[in-house]
Design an enzyme around this catalytic site. Structure first.
Site, PDB file in Angstrom:
ATOM      1  N   GLU A   3       1.178  -0.495  -4.706  1.00  0.00           N
ATOM      2  CA  GLU A   3       0.036   0.374  -5.001  1.00  0.00           C
ATOM      3  C   GLU A   3       0.415   1.793  -4.629  1.00  0.00           C
ATOM      4  O   GLU A   3       1.175   2.007  -3.676  1.00  0.00           O
ATOM      5  CB  GLU A   3      -1.177  -0.095  -4.194  1.00  0.00           C
ATOM      6  CG  GLU A   3      -2.455   0.703  -4.401  1.00  0.00           C
ATOM      7  CD  GLU A   3      -2.628   1.866  -3.434  1.00  0.00           C
ATOM      8  OE1 GLU A   3      -3.633   2.597  -3.579  1.00  0.00           O
ATOM      9  OE2 GLU A   3      -1.766   2.066  -2.547  1.00  0.00           O
ATOM     10  N   GLU A  19      -3.732   4.143  -8.231  1.00  0.00           N
ATOM     11  CA  GLU A  19      -5.047   4.661  -7.864  1.00  0.00           C
ATOM     12  C   GLU A  19      -5.141   6.123  -8.281  1.00  0.00           C
ATOM     13  O   GLU A  19      -4.376   6.971  -7.806  1.00  0.00           O
ATOM     14  CB  GLU A  19      -5.309   4.544  -6.366  1.00  0.00           C
ATOM     15  CG  GLU A  19      -6.693   5.077  -6.015  1.00  0.00           C
ATOM     16  CD  GLU A  19      -7.025   5.086  -4.538  1.00  0.00           C
ATOM     17  OE1 GLU A  19      -7.966   5.813  -4.168  1.00  0.00           O
ATOM     18  OE2 GLU A  19      -6.342   4.388  -3.771  1.00  0.00           O
ATOM     19  N   HIS A  50       0.820  -1.208   0.000  1.00  0.00           N
ATOM     20  CA  HIS A  50       0.000   0.000   0.000  1.00  0.00           C
ATOM     21  C   HIS A  50       0.861   1.269   0.000  1.00  0.00           C
ATOM     22  O   HIS A  50       1.776   1.398   0.808  1.00  0.00           O
ATOM     23  CB  HIS A  50      -0.880  -0.037   1.251  1.00  0.00           C
ATOM     24  CG  HIS A  50      -1.943   1.002   1.313  1.00  0.00           C
ATOM     25  ND1 HIS A  50      -2.307   1.619   2.483  1.00  0.00           N
ATOM     26  CD2 HIS A  50      -2.750   1.527   0.356  1.00  0.00           C
ATOM     27  CE1 HIS A  50      -3.291   2.465   2.269  1.00  0.00           C
ATOM     28  NE2 HIS A  50      -3.577   2.434   0.976  1.00  0.00           N
ATOM     29  N   HIS A  72      -1.481  11.361  -1.933  1.00  0.00           N
ATOM     30  CA  HIS A  72      -2.800  10.867  -1.551  1.00  0.00           C
ATOM     31  C   HIS A  72      -3.791  11.983  -1.236  1.00  0.00           C
ATOM     32  O   HIS A  72      -4.898  12.015  -1.767  1.00  0.00           O
ATOM     33  CB  HIS A  72      -2.679   9.934  -0.348  1.00  0.00           C
ATOM     34  CG  HIS A  72      -3.984   9.408   0.138  1.00  0.00           C
ATOM     35  ND1 HIS A  72      -4.791  10.095   1.027  1.00  0.00           N
ATOM     36  CD2 HIS A  72      -4.637   8.245  -0.136  1.00  0.00           C
ATOM     37  CE1 HIS A  72      -5.885   9.396   1.260  1.00  0.00           C
ATOM     38  NE2 HIS A  72      -5.821   8.271   0.577  1.00  0.00           N
ATOM     39  N   ASP A  90      -0.930   6.315  -5.089  1.00  0.00           N
ATOM     40  CA  ASP A  90      -1.949   7.295  -5.461  1.00  0.00           C
ATOM     41  C   ASP A  90      -1.367   8.306  -6.438  1.00  0.00           C
ATOM     42  O   ASP A  90      -0.235   8.772  -6.260  1.00  0.00           O
ATOM     43  CB  ASP A  90      -2.437   8.032  -4.216  1.00  0.00           C
ATOM     44  CG  ASP A  90      -2.945   7.075  -3.148  1.00  0.00           C
ATOM     45  OD1 ASP A  90      -4.019   6.485  -3.369  1.00  0.00           O
ATOM     46  OD2 ASP A  90      -2.270   6.921  -2.119  1.00  0.00           O
TER      47      ASP A  90
END
Length: 244
Positions: free
Chosen positions: A39, A114, A12, A54, A41
């Protein structure tokens, strides 16, 4: 379903709890721990450059005030994105999407991007991130997996670069999950871990969709989710889950 090119465990925000989030320091730490996927952002600067961040505001990560959307790339690059995690990471910069792509290719890490649009910039962010990702990963597999809570951003990414795979993020299970995923041409659902059940995983698979559970940090819970058929786990604790 077709063969799935992505590993089970995604770290993450690149480094999980072990490094400043969404930084290349985190990616390299994940790589050293043996991760095969990360992963992160992605949002846009004021001058429309995709970068890794993020929040909409700078305070939590950089200790500065103001919205990310109001600052240009050169202004954002002068900020310290590492010290608030630990002084050892002082001066760690906010990375560009292109820098992430180069680091991921050099370490053979698969990536879930993301799309995290600032307010009012969903379509612009979806299209710009998809185009930048397609250019940065051209000829390199697996392609980045694009995901978002924003259906508008995913629709724009689909229209801009149809061949990049997409996943719909769900914080809560929805009765219209299948229709929404179908409309977006999604290949996966990324669902909060507490919203998953064996029957929901089975239904997603029956619809031709893979399932990621987020954010899973407990080994016993991870094993239960995998036993239900969950395809991917996103974790803040790669030191615990990479043994699975």
């Amino acid at each position: 379903m077709e063969a799935w090119p992505y590993p089970v465990v995604f770290v993450h925000r690149l480094g999980g709890a072990l490094a400043p989030e969404n930084t290349l320091a985190g990616l390299m730490l994940a790589h050293r721990l043996g991760a095969r996927a990360v992963e992160c952002d992605v949002k846009l600067s004021a001058d429309n450059v995709p970068l890794l961040f993020h929040d909409d505001d700078l305070e939590r990560i950089c200790g500065s005030s103001g919205p990310v959307a109001h600052l240009t790339l050169s202004e954002l690059r002068r900020l310290d994105a590492g010290s608030r995690h630990h002084p050892a990471f002082a001066t760690e910069p906010i990375p560009l999407l292109d820098e992430l792509a180069a680091a991921a290719r050099s370490t053979a890490l698969a990536v879930n991007l993301e799309i995290k649009p600032c307010a009012g910039r969903a379509a612009e962010s979806g299209a710009t991130v998809a185009q930048a990702a397609a250019a940065a990963w051209q000829g390199h597999l697996p392609a980045p997996l694009l995901s978002s809570f924003s259906e508008e951003a995913l629709a724009a990414a689909r229209d801009a670069v149809p061949h990049l795979p997409r996943a719909l993020l769900l914080e809560r299970w929805r009765d219209d999950w299948q229709a929404a995923a179908l409309a977006l041409g999604a290949v996966a659902l990324h669902v909060h871990r507490l919203q998953l059940t064996p029957s929901r995983v089975e239904a997603a698979h029956a619809a031709g969709l893979r399932v990621m559970a987020w954010t899973v940090n407990d080994v016993l819970e991870a094993r239960q989710l995998l036993a239900w058929g969950v395809d991917m786990l996103c974790t803040d604790r790669p030191d615990r889950l990479l043994c699975l």
